[in-house]
Design a protein around this motif. Structure first.
Motif: not given
Length: 410
Positions: A249-252
């Protein structure tokens, strides 16, 4: 038995006699493992230049090309440079004896005895003994380490005709490629040799109140062993390969690694912008990865004009470019790869996860990540069901093509 033999010592022993012609055709080969003899086929034919021989390892429907073989001073050498292994054998008429060896570290080789007989094309049994059971179908399987502390779920898929059987085992991280063998009475015998892996499966079939079962042993390489049990189950299945690895979650998702030329390639490069991109996590040492590469390489040539890109992230035995760069280049040449393959790190799953911190984990080599035109990860497929799995491979190809078409249309 594990032997450590130097090539120089073996070559000296093999040059004592005058050279005799090498007989082309089909040879029944065996290597000795802790589980007994592991048989496979070799098809040896003269090369176009008359100085070398073309060789294919035969496992059921598979004809796996080896590198060009040489024959000098009664000694046949069959290299498999992609896997840093080779067969070295002295030929005496219609018999050859020697070793299969694979480099471990430096100049140390792991070696086991090899033998082959010309003109024999059976797998395990030459006498046509009948099977008393038919094992065609799907089997819910569990592999167990010899100490019982580790288990792996699998699905066995077999097709049997008479006493001849072929198939494979699917696992959450890939399949065991092409297995071929015999059913003798109530005994199952399967094997595979692909230059890297040596697989030998044995089992006894039994019918009981709980249905049909198999109980047996699995040997890999010279010494590794497991036990396994299986239950006939037409509905046997594995966890969804699309749910094992995901973006935190929240990572690219991003990367920046070098090609063998040391040119740095990043996901932010212009070649990937606005394109559907397939990221292949692989290793040149990994036969399942080679099966996927054998699919992706021609697929890319056919489809890149549609606005797709492919890039390979290779996790090798060494993170040093001077050592692993040539291996990557050999792999690219063998499979005609026209997309970049980058050295991303070592072939440890935990280290691979560290190199790609946006992923929750790396479960298997290969793992395939598909990004849309905006650079968002839309699908992650753990493992690969190769052509040896039959309908499972066909299903993967259909789903892969369907997803790419959908993303291109967005």
């Amino acid at each position: 038995m594990l032997l450590l033999l130097s090539l120089a010592t073996f070559s000296t022993a093999c040059t004592a006699q005058p050279e005799k012609p090498l007989t082309a055709g089909v040879w029944r080969a065996t290597v000795k493992t802790a589980g007994g003899e592991l048989p496979f086929g070799l098809d040896i034919q003269p090369g176009a230049d008359k100085q070398t021989f073309t060789v294919h390892a035969v496992n059921g429907k598979e004809r796996l090309p080896m590198d060009a073989a040489t024959y000098r001073n009664d000694t046949l050498r069959i290299p498999m440079s992609l896997f840093e292994s080779e067969i070295v054998a002295r030929v005496e008429g219609k018999t050859m004896r020697g070793i299969w060896r694979r480099r471990r570290t430096g100049n140390e080789y792991q070696s086991i005895p090899f033998e082959a007989q010309h003109g024999l094309n059976y797998r395990f049994t030459p006498d046509g003994r009948a099977a008393s059971v038919n094992l065609t179908g799907k089997w819910a399987t569990t592999f167990r380490s010899t100490d019982g502390t580790d288990t792996t779920a699998a699905v066995g898929v077999f097709e049997q005709e008479g006493n001849t059987i072929a198939g494979t085992f699917l696992t959450p991280t890939g399949d065991y490629r092409y297995l071929a063998g015999n059913v003798v009475g109530d005994s199952l015998l399967l094997s595979c040799f692909d230059g890297s892996h040596l697989f030998l499966f044995k089992a006894k079939a039994k019918a009981g109140p709980a249905g049909r079962t198999l109980t047996g042993t699995f040997n890999s390489g010279p010494t590794y062993a497991e036990t396994w049990t299986a239950r006939f189950d037409p509905n046997a299945s594995l966890p969804d390969p699309a749910k094992l690895t995901f973006i935190k979650p929240g990572q690219k998702f991003s990367f920046s690694f070098p090609e063998p030329t040391n040119k740095l390639v990043s996901l932010s490069d212009d070649r990937f912008k606005g394109k559907v991109t397939v990221v292949q996590i692989l290793g040149s040492w990994c036969p399942n990865c080679m099966d996927e590469t054998n699919f992706l390489s021609p697929w890319y040539k056919k489809n890149r004009s549609r606005g797709v890109e492919v890039v390979g992230l290779a996790f090798e035995k060494s993170a040093v470019m001077a050592e692993s760069g040539p291996r990557i280049q050999r792999m690219k040449e063998r499979f005609g790869i026209e997309y970049p393959v980058l050295l991303a790190g070592t072939n440890d799953k935990a280290e691979a996860a560290k190199a790609l911190p946006a992923l929750n984990r790396v479960v298997a080599f290969p793992t395939t990540i598909i990004l849309d035109k905006k650079g968002q990860v839309r699908h992650i497929h753990t493992g690969f069901s190769g052509p040896g799995t039959g309908v499972y491979y066909d299903q993967f190809v259909d789903e892969f093509n369907g997803l790419i078409t959908k993303l291109l249309a967005e």
